[in-house]
Design a protein around this motif. Sequence first.
Motif, PDB file in Angstrom:
ATOM      1  N   VAL A 194       6.925   1.259  64.787  1.00 55.06           N
ATOM      2  CA  VAL A 194       8.201   2.293  64.018  1.00 55.06           C
ATOM      3  C   VAL A 194       8.041   3.276  64.544  1.00 55.06           C
ATOM      4  O   VAL A 194       9.595   4.188  65.727  1.00 55.06           O
ATOM      5  CB  VAL A 194       9.264   1.932  62.669  1.00 55.06           C
ATOM      6  CG1 VAL A 194      10.103   2.431  62.456  1.00 55.06           C
ATOM      7  CG2 VAL A 194       9.295   0.124  62.518  1.00 55.06           C
ATOM      8  N   ALA A 195       7.359   3.853  64.119  1.00 56.76           N
ATOM      9  CA  ALA A 195       6.749   5.222  64.521  1.00 56.76           C
ATOM     10  C   ALA A 195       7.002   5.615  65.928  1.00 56.76           C
ATOM     11  O   ALA A 195       7.168   6.792  66.630  1.00 56.76           O
ATOM     12  CB  ALA A 195       5.804   5.800  63.438  1.00 56.76           C
ATOM     13  N   VAL A 196       6.206   4.533  66.800  1.00 55.54           N
ATOM     14  CA  VAL A 196       6.370   5.062  68.308  1.00 55.54           C
ATOM     15  C   VAL A 196       7.561   4.918  68.905  1.00 55.54           C
ATOM     16  O   VAL A 196       7.701   5.127  69.469  1.00 55.54           O
ATOM     17  CB  VAL A 196       5.702   4.163  69.145  1.00 55.54           C
ATOM     18  CG1 VAL A 196       5.628   4.770  70.482  1.00 55.54           C
ATOM     19  CG2 VAL A 196       3.844   4.434  68.650  1.00 55.54           C
ATOM     20  N   ILE A 197       8.600   3.948  68.433  1.00 51.04           N
ATOM     21  CA  ILE A 197       9.198   3.715  68.266  1.00 51.04           C
ATOM     22  C   ILE A 197      10.949   4.969  68.073  1.00 51.04           C
ATOM     23  O   ILE A 197      11.345   5.580  69.106  1.00 51.04           O
ATOM     24  CB  ILE A 197      10.756   2.342  67.994  1.00 51.04           C
ATOM     25  CG1 ILE A 197       9.922   1.156  68.807  1.00 51.04           C
ATOM     26  CG2 ILE A 197      11.960   2.381  68.117  1.00 51.04           C
ATOM     27  CD1 ILE A 197      10.095   0.024  68.206  1.00 51.04           C
ATOM     28  N   ILE A 198      10.725   5.995  67.190  1.00 50.91           N
ATOM     29  CA  ILE A 198      11.812   6.710  66.518  1.00 50.91           C
ATOM     30  C   ILE A 198      11.175   7.775  67.783  1.00 50.91           C
ATOM     31  O   ILE A 198      11.333   8.849  68.150  1.00 50.91           O
ATOM     32  CB  ILE A 198      10.987   7.200  65.724  1.00 50.91           C
ATOM     33  CG1 ILE A 198      11.746   6.027  64.702  1.00 50.91           C
ATOM     34  CG2 ILE A 198      11.495   8.514  65.228  1.00 50.91           C
ATOM     35  CD1 ILE A 198      11.353   6.410  63.424  1.00 50.91           C
ATOM     36  N   MET A 199      10.018   8.285  68.182  1.00 54.87           N
ATOM     37  CA  MET A 199       9.171   9.619  69.027  1.00 54.87           C
ATOM     38  C   MET A 199      10.160   8.996  70.803  1.00 54.87           C
ATOM     39  O   MET A 199       9.849  10.568  70.960  1.00 54.87           O
ATOM     40  CB  MET A 199       7.472   9.405  68.589  1.00 54.87           C
ATOM     41  CG  MET A 199       7.020   9.322  67.140  1.00 54.87           C
ATOM     42  SD  MET A 199       7.746  11.484  67.516  1.00 54.87           S
ATOM     43  CE  MET A 199       6.533  12.097  68.933  1.00 54.87           C
TER      44      MET A 199
END
Length: 493
Positions: free
Chosen positions: A27-32
């Motif tokens: 999820v964090a990577v997708i947001i970034m």
Amino acid sequence: MQDHFKVASQVFDIPSSGKQKKAAIIVAVIIMIISTIALPHGMRSLPEIDPFLSASTAWLIFGDLLTSYIVYSQYRASGLPCLLVLSCTYLYTGLMTTMHIVTFPGLLKNMLQFGPESQTAVWLWAFWHGGFAIGILLYIFTKVRWSKPLETVEQIFNLGTAGIVITLLTVFGMLELAMASGDLLPGIIHNGDYRKLNTSGIGPVIWILNLLALIAMGYRTKGQTVLNLWLTVAVLALLTDITLTLFAGTRFTLGWYLAKVNSAFAATVVIISALSEVNRLFIRLSEQHRQLVESGRQLEQVNEKLTQLTNLDGLTEIPNRRRFDEILAWEMVCPEERLTSLSLLIIDVDCFKSYNDHYGHQGGDQVLKMIAQTIYNGVKGIHGFAARYGGEEFVVVLSDCDAGETRQVAEMIRKAVAGLAIKHEVSIFASHVTISIGGYCLAPKDPMDQQDLIRRADHCLYKAKDAGRNQSVVQGWSRNTTAGIIRSLDRPS
């Protein structure tokens, strides 16, 4: 006390699993990735969609306030001060977001007059995002420095009330300060352009505060619990919100819209993780309940089989001596309350030792099985109880029969066994297997004890044997006479 708290706050105490950490990283990577791709195009103007702003902000307010309520409930259950700080942080952001949308220029035209040059909304945005970062830093500080739960309910209530009051006063103080921005605070927006947030240094300070909050969350908590894992993701989402907002520079641009999406995600990710854990716990609890019910059912079956094995004779498969003792003791308890007669028959297989010696133990066992089932089935229809007494002896318990009726039952059993016509070549009394029966009938309310009843029935059995076997002798109570002896007249030929 602490054990109670640990159980009560278990949703936020659950350690994060490897799968959850992988999901958080994804999820964090997708947001970034999405934010990084959108960043160069962040200043591209898009149509003004007032429903989007209203819906996203309402969702954000709902998420913040609901998260605040859930975390506060956990604080009341656990007494951990850090959860109170986190609850007040989300309460602060929820209320500040509400003030922000109320003062947004032109959104609520019929209710409040905030023109396009109003500085209130953008200053509330600054106080909102800066306050969230400070709240997260306070949460980490309190978690490290004040890790022990409060001891009493009164302490929990008083500190909780103080926290809420301080939060409300802070929100209203920030609102007053923002509304007086023309006099007390410099202008940072002009014609919808708020790039002065960057040049004034206010935007970078807010960005740095949120970056410090993200670093502190990662360094201090390391995502070891479900709460801290997804709270770290929420801080990251809000940091990208600030980044996109500052880079976009004006409202209703690509960066501004995407920033609103990240804000809404940051407000609800903790709720989603909590609900997910509650659902997972419920599923696990349901499965454990199903297993418990199944184990209980299997245990009942095992107990039933064990009871049967305990109460049944292994060879003849009819009740054993232990079960007979229980039944007879139960029947004879409180004789003053027993309103019917009670009869006991003791049955012995004639010349069984010689049969065993001649035909072998397997042949003897087979005879015992056949006789046991004949006796058991014979008295079952009249609600009698039959059991193996030991060796080649059997017993029958009858209720509401006088001596004459008991003798009729004894004769029915004797004739049924004789009717099996089991060859007995070495018997000195008959060419087939026979039985002798002794019985005694106890009058209603007779206080005779169990052992005395057995002795009297056994005495009658010896009389039947002495009289030549293959017959029955019954003594005891009769409806016509108080006592007497009734013998079988059916003698072997």
